[in-house]
Design a protein around this motif. Sequence first.
Motif, PDB file in Angstrom:
ATOM      1  N   LEU A  67       1.164   1.156   7.057  1.00 57.57           N
ATOM      2  CA  LEU A  67       1.723   2.504   7.037  1.00 57.57           C
ATOM      3  C   LEU A  67       1.494   3.147   8.396  1.00 57.57           C
ATOM      4  O   LEU A  67       0.396   3.072   8.944  1.00 57.57           O
ATOM      5  N   ALA A  68       2.516   3.762   8.951  1.00 54.93           N
ATOM      6  CA  ALA A  68       2.413   4.368  10.273  1.00 54.93           C
ATOM      7  C   ALA A  68       1.951   5.815  10.171  1.00 54.93           C
ATOM      8  O   ALA A  68       2.549   6.610   9.441  1.00 54.93           O
ATOM      9  N   THR A  76     -10.240   8.153   6.157  1.00 53.53           N
ATOM     10  CA  THR A  76      -9.090   7.281   5.873  1.00 53.53           C
ATOM     11  C   THR A  76      -8.235   7.893   4.775  1.00 53.53           C
ATOM     12  O   THR A  76      -7.001   7.905   4.865  1.00 53.53           O
ATOM     13  N   ARG A  77      -8.877   8.405   3.727  1.00 62.46           N
ATOM     14  CA  ARG A  77      -8.115   9.067   2.663  1.00 62.46           C
ATOM     15  C   ARG A  77      -7.358  10.273   3.207  1.00 62.46           C
ATOM     16  O   ARG A  77      -6.190  10.497   2.876  1.00 62.46           O
ATOM     17  N   LEU A  78      -8.003  11.054   4.064  1.00 63.46           N
ATOM     18  CA  LEU A  78      -7.355  12.249   4.591  1.00 63.46           C
ATOM     19  C   LEU A  78      -6.230  11.895   5.565  1.00 63.46           C
ATOM     20  O   LEU A  78      -5.205  12.576   5.609  1.00 63.46           O
ATOM     21  N   GLN A  91      -3.438  12.805  -3.544  1.00 59.19           N
ATOM     22  CA  GLN A  91      -4.813  12.294  -3.530  1.00 59.19           C
ATOM     23  C   GLN A  91      -4.924  10.868  -4.065  1.00 59.19           C
ATOM     24  O   GLN A  91      -5.665  10.043  -3.516  1.00 59.19           O
ATOM     25  N   THR A  92      -4.216  10.536  -5.134  1.00 63.38           N
ATOM     26  CA  THR A  92      -4.336   9.207  -5.719  1.00 63.38           C
ATOM     27  C   THR A  92      -3.711   8.147  -4.822  1.00 63.38           C
ATOM     28  O   THR A  92      -4.296   7.072  -4.600  1.00 63.38           O
ATOM     29  N   LEU A  93      -2.530   8.421  -4.272  1.00 61.69           N
ATOM     30  CA  LEU A  93      -1.896   7.454  -3.379  1.00 61.69           C
ATOM     31  C   LEU A  93      -2.742   7.233  -2.128  1.00 61.69           C
ATOM     32  O   LEU A  93      -2.897   6.105  -1.659  1.00 61.69           O
ATOM     33  N   ALA A  94      -3.314   8.304  -1.583  1.00 62.73           N
ATOM     34  CA  ALA A  94      -4.161   8.174  -0.402  1.00 62.73           C
ATOM     35  C   ALA A  94      -5.414   7.363  -0.709  1.00 62.73           C
ATOM     36  O   ALA A  94      -5.884   6.575   0.125  1.00 62.73           O
ATOM     37  N   SER A  95      -5.974   7.530  -1.901  1.00 61.49           N
ATOM     38  CA  SER A  95      -7.160   6.764  -2.287  1.00 61.49           C
ATOM     39  C   SER A  95      -6.835   5.277  -2.407  1.00 61.49           C
ATOM     40  O   SER A  95      -7.650   4.421  -2.057  1.00 61.49           O
ATOM     41  N   CYS A  96      -5.641   4.950  -2.895  1.00 59.55           N
ATOM     42  CA  CYS A  96      -5.225   3.546  -2.953  1.00 59.55           C
ATOM     43  C   CYS A  96      -5.118   2.963  -1.558  1.00 59.55           C
ATOM     44  O   CYS A  96      -5.523   1.815  -1.326  1.00 59.55           O
ATOM     45  N   VAL A  97      -4.574   3.721  -0.617  1.00 59.76           N
ATOM     46  CA  VAL A  97      -4.475   3.243   0.765  1.00 59.76           C
ATOM     47  C   VAL A  97      -5.857   2.944   1.325  1.00 59.76           C
ATOM     48  O   VAL A  97      -6.079   1.921   1.983  1.00 59.76           O
TER      49      VAL A  97
END
Length: 480
Positions: free
Chosen positions: A292-293, A334-336, A358-364
């Motif tokens: 992801l960019a 990283t989440r932020l 928040q959930t998608l960022a946590s998966c990343v």
Amino acid sequence: GMNGKRRHDMEGLFSRRNAWMLAAVLVILGVGCAFGLSRGQKTILAKLPAMQQNAERDSLSITAQATEDMRTLKGNMQLTTTNRTGGELTELVFRLYANGVREGSMVVSGVTIDGNAVSFATDADDPSVLRVPYALKSGDTVDIAFHFALTIPRGESEIARTDDSALLIGALPMLAMWENGAWRTDAYDALAETSYAQPVDIQMALTVPEKVKAAFGGAWTAEQQNGDGTKTLTMQLEGARDISLAMRAGGSMRQAMNGDILVTALAENSRTAARLLEAACKAMEAVESVGLAYPFPSLTVVQAQLGHEDGTIGTALLAVDGTKKGDALLQQLTRLCARQIFGVQVENDPWNAPWLSQTLASCVELLAYRGREGDAAYEKRFYSEVEVAMRLTRPHGVNVGASTEHFGDDSEMTQVLRDQGAASLMGIDTAVGGEAFIRALQIYADENAGGTGSLEKLESALEQATGSAWDGYLSDMLAF
């Protein structure tokens, strides 16, 4: 760090947008950033082309000056906006604060459209909603000018001032989101992030006392000493959802280039600023390692007093309390950083569907952790820290798909959306494999960049990437 060729390749994954913040510079070994010295050198300025009018976005020009005590911000702003709704508008609606306003702290005066004075008023029950009655035909473009005076409230919030610092996220009028034939004017919720505004290209010139360290969410493009005890800092950003700004009378700033992205840290001391800067560079690279960019030409990390356990975001700005260190700090940033994609570049509904950010960022972050530490370490962390959230008992209605009004506090919201949500959504990764799951995230980000995401759009991205429908699975996950 990412060299120019690698970043060019990343751009092919999905379109990039832009945002804001900055500082001074430090040599740190073993980090992928190109660091400079923080003493005796000029500020690193982003070498960006001058912004041109974009047919898809409005443009906003701001000139502002902060008082020496950082209590007040005064200035003028001009918005060039086009009616892209497809129908005739009878009013334009702005959010004075995308994340809330204290009555009396923002005064807007002298509103004009194309040079002519117009009436305006805030809603009686919500002073963050500013309405400007005006007939605007589909496709027509107008220039709207405001004079504003902002008294920065004291206290712990996203818009707050302490004795030596001030942090503003979403301050100043921003055109509200037009959605489903109406302006979005949801009531402010203390747990909600970030904005609910149209993306806009911003140029800002901020004048501050020479002793004040100031940083933006956007890319710092110029600095001028005025010879009267003040300096003027100029920034620009494209596709912003808010105006993010931090100032400190003391403390320390550090700055670095991570590939072609300007990274800044502003903190209470040099050690914390250096730690935040190093972690921010690593976090950005962690997001990019997933495929992801990072969507903006700058990233600023600010140490601030917050009410949010996992930090908060503005466009190209991350605000944290600065207490985390090592792996915990890297995971947090990283989440932020991922939320710059899922929550800013792709806006979520911050009141009714905060999980989409928040959930998608946590998966990343979990995907990046697995790639960095390996499957064994990932499994251990997943079952000891993340999956356990699935087994905790919570009050009725508090689930991954809940709106912010159902959460008792920020800690509960973070645990449910970050941990329980990620544990559930990563089940798709387990079922179809990391490559297909990541591709779904890429499709979702690409197709909705500059717009608003939704459950249905995520379902569509998952089906495109995996060849299977996941609507039933997601419905169960959100209502668990």
